[in-house]
Design a protein around this motif. Structure first.
Motif, short mmCIF file in Angstrom:
data_model
loop_
_atom_site.label_atom_id
_atom_site.label_comp_id
_atom_site.label_asym_id
_atom_site.label_seq_id
_atom_site.Cartn_x
_atom_site.Cartn_y
_atom_site.Cartn_z
N LEU A 50 12.80 -4.05 -9.42
CA LEU A 50 13.22 -4.29 -10.79
C LEU A 50 12.02 -4.06 -11.74
N PRO A 51 12.27 -4.02 -13.05
CA PRO A 51 11.15 -3.85 -13.99
C PRO A 51 10.15 -5.00 -13.94
N LEU A 87 0.85 -1.19 0.00
CA LEU A 87 0.00 0.00 0.00
C LEU A 87 0.89 1.24 0.00
N PHE A 88 0.82 2.02 -1.06
CA PHE A 88 1.53 3.30 -1.10
C PHE A 88 0.66 4.37 -0.45
N MET A 89 1.16 4.90 0.66
CA MET A 89 0.44 5.96 1.37
C MET A 89 0.79 7.32 0.78
N THR A 90 2.02 7.48 0.28
CA THR A 90 2.45 8.64 -0.48
C THR A 90 3.30 8.11 -1.62
N ASP A 91 3.86 9.00 -2.43
CA ASP A 91 4.71 8.55 -3.53
C ASP A 91 6.00 7.90 -3.05
N ARG A 92 6.39 8.19 -1.82
CA ARG A 92 7.68 7.67 -1.32
C ARG A 92 7.55 6.79 -0.07
N LEU A 93 6.37 6.56 0.41
CA LEU A 93 6.19 5.77 1.63
C LEU A 93 5.10 4.73 1.41
N ALA A 94 5.44 3.48 1.73
CA ALA A 94 4.49 2.38 1.55
C ALA A 94 4.41 1.55 2.83
N LEU A 95 3.25 0.97 3.06
CA LEU A 95 3.02 0.03 4.15
C LEU A 95 2.92 -1.36 3.55
N GLU A 96 3.61 -2.33 4.17
CA GLU A 96 3.62 -3.69 3.62
C GLU A 96 3.44 -4.74 4.71
N GLY A 104 15.91 -3.53 6.56
CA GLY A 104 16.45 -4.00 5.29
C GLY A 104 16.54 -2.96 4.21
N LEU A 105 17.05 -3.42 3.06
CA LEU A 105 17.25 -2.60 1.88
C LEU A 105 16.73 -3.38 0.68
N GLU A 155 14.40 6.43 -7.11
CA GLU A 155 13.62 5.55 -7.97
C GLU A 155 14.11 4.10 -7.85
N GLY A 156 13.21 3.21 -7.45
CA GLY A 156 13.54 1.80 -7.34
C GLY A 156 14.09 1.39 -5.99
N PHE A 157 14.98 2.18 -5.41
CA PHE A 157 15.59 1.83 -4.13
C PHE A 157 14.64 2.10 -2.97
#
Length: 197
Positions: free
Chosen positions: A159-160, A64-73, A154-155, A110-112
Motif C-alpha cells: 500500500l502507499p 532487500l531488493f536484489m532486482t526491481d522485481r525480486l526481493a529477499l526478506e 503467500g500473496l 506494481e504493488g502485488f
C-alpha cells in the motif's frame, strides 16, 4: 534463544552488506503482525475433531531488493500456534514459537507480490488446556519438539506510504511430538499488516 539471535544478526548483516552493493530499489526494515489460524495437520489427525485455533503473530523483517522485481526478506516473529478439539472438555494445545522465515518475494505487477521460502521455528513454550465444570485446567508440556521446519507461501500487496498487507500459509514438515512416530504437523494461515520504514 541464542540461536535465534545469531541467525537474526547474520541475516540482517547479510542484508545490509548486499543492499549496499546490489539494487537501486530501496529496501528497509519493517514490522508486521496479525491473526493466525492454526491447526494440526497430517495423516494421524484426520479422524479427530481438531479445529483451527485463533492466535497471533508479531515481529520484524528486513527487505532487500536484489532486482526491481525480486526481493529477499528475512524476518523474526513471535507466533502463537496450536489447535483445539471439540471434545467434552474443549481441549486446546497452545504452542508458542519464534519463527525465522527467509522469504523470496516476486513482484509480477506494481504493488502485488507472491512469496515463498523456508522457515525454522524455535519453541518458546507449550501447554495444554481443558475446561472442566467451568474451570480451566492448564499444564505445561515437554512433549513438543524444540524446532520445527516448514515452508511459507503467500500473496501480498504494498500500500502507499510503506504499509503492506499479506496472507500466507505455513506448511510444517517436522512432526511436532517428541518420542512419537505420529504424523502430526503445524499447519496454518496468517493474515498480516505491516509497515516498512
Amino acid at each position: 534463544m541464542k540461536k535465534v539471535l545469531l541467525i537474526l544478526a547474520l541475516g540482517l548483516g547479510a542484508v545490509q552488506l548486499s543492499q549496499a552493493q546490489s539494487s537501486d530499489k530501496p529496501g528497509g526494515f519493517g514490522v508486521r503482525g496479525g491473526a493466525s489460524l492454526f491447526n494440526f495437520g497430517g495423516d494421524d489427525v484426520s479422524e479427530n475433531s481438531y479445529t483451527n485455533r485463533v492466535g497471533f503473530h508479531v515481529g520484524g523483517y528486513a527487505m532487500l531488493f536484489m532486482t526491481d522485481r525480486l526481493a529477499l526478506e528475512p524476518g523474526v516473529y513471535y507466533a502463537v500456534k496450536g489447535t483445539q478439539n471439540d471434545d467434552f472438555v474443549d481441549s486446546r494445545a497452545i504452542l508458542n514459537y519464534v519463527d525465522v522465515p527467509v522469504l523470496f518475494r516476486l513482484y509480477p505487477a506494481e504493488g502485488f507480490n507472491v512469496f515463498a521460502g523456508p522457515q525454522i521455528s524455535f519453541l518458546a513454550n507449550s501447554k495444554f488446556e481443558g475446561d472442566f465444570f467451568g474451570n480451566t485446567i492448564s499444564y505445561d508440556s515437554d512433549a513438543i519438539k524444540e524446532t520445527d521446519f516448514g515452508l511459507v507461501l503467500g500473496l501480498g500487496y504494498n500500500l502507499p506510504k510503506g504499509f503492506n498487507v499479506q496472507a500466507s500459509y505455513d506448511y510444517g514438515f517436522t512432526p511436532i511430538f517428541k518420542d512419537s512416530d505420529a504424523d502430526v504437523y503445524n499447519r496454518g494461515f496468517k493474515l498480516s499488516a505491516g509497515y516498512t520504514f
